[in-house]
Design an enzyme around this catalytic site. Structure first.
Site, PDB file in Angstrom:
ATOM      1  N   HIS A 154       0.830  -1.205   0.000  1.00  0.00           N
ATOM      2  CA  HIS A 154       0.000   0.000   0.000  1.00  0.00           C
ATOM      3  C   HIS A 154       0.864   1.254   0.000  1.00  0.00           C
ATOM      4  CE1 HIS A 154      -3.613  -2.346   0.564  1.00  0.00           C
ATOM      5  NE2 HIS A 154      -4.298  -1.231   0.436  1.00  0.00           N
ATOM      6  N   LYS A 198      -9.932  -6.931   8.554  1.00  0.00           N
ATOM      7  CA  LYS A 198     -10.586  -7.087   9.858  1.00  0.00           C
ATOM      8  C   LYS A 198     -10.359  -5.822  10.656  1.00  0.00           C
ATOM      9  CE  LYS A 198      -6.720  -9.281  12.246  1.00  0.00           C
ATOM     10  NZ  LYS A 198      -6.219 -10.453  12.943  1.00  0.00           N
TER      11      LYS A 198
END
Length: 175
Positions: free
Chosen positions: A37, A102
């Site tokens: 990322h 999550k």
């Protein structure tokens, strides 16, 4: 509501998803964690091109363990999504439509999800070995130097996930 969906999803399909829906996804998703990322974000900031077409794609925040002989991939449990929050709004602006991970997301990410008609999904942490059985193909497509954090293209069959944040900003964690 329980839904079996084939990726990629169109905008109407994404808008029909509601916080709390149980989904079984089949098709192509990509993996990327913190280091990938960061590299994608820096690439976009410098005017570069991403290593795959992010438009309409879903990313799974995953750094799998090495595959054992005869397996496609090792344990494939989700990582904590908030670690990607500083990079996510830009990726959503560039066309990312779904994220699987999550944990909670920041207010900025939730706002960007709504503004860009995207969704945030959760895979159940602690079930990495079982989730890996839903991955039928895995190929490193970028950033091989990052090891387990390289970007992978996965083909999944009925990957079980839950809609946490829908296109309207409804958040299962807050209900």
């Amino acid at each position: 509501m329980e839904k079996y969906l084939k990726l990629p999803l169109n905008d109407d399909e994404i808008k029909s998803l509601r916080s709390g829906d149980m989904l079984y996804l089949s098709g192509t998703i990509y993996t990327a964690r913190d280091a990938a990322h960061k590299r994608m974000y820096e690439t976009l900031q410098s005017g570069g091109e991403l290593p795959y077409d992010i438009n309409g794609s879903f990313v799974y925040y995953l750094g799998p363990t090495p595959a054992r002989p005869g397996q496609v991939i090792g344990s494939a449990g989700p990582t904590t999504s908030s670690r990607m929050d500083k990079y996510t709004p830009l990726l959503l602006e560039k066309g990312l439509k779904g994220m699987i991970g999550k944990g909670k997301r920041s207010p900025e990410v939730i706002q960007s999800i709504v503004e860009n008609g995207a969704v945030y999904l959760a895979a159940i942490g602690g079930l990495g070995a079982l989730l890996s059985k839903r991955i039928v193909e895995s190929e490193v497509i970028a950033y091989d130097d990052l090891g387990t954090e390289a970007i992978r293209k996965l083909k999944v069959e009925e990957l079980p996930v839950v809609v946490i944040i829908d296109t309207e900003g409804n958040n299962l964690y807050e209900r």
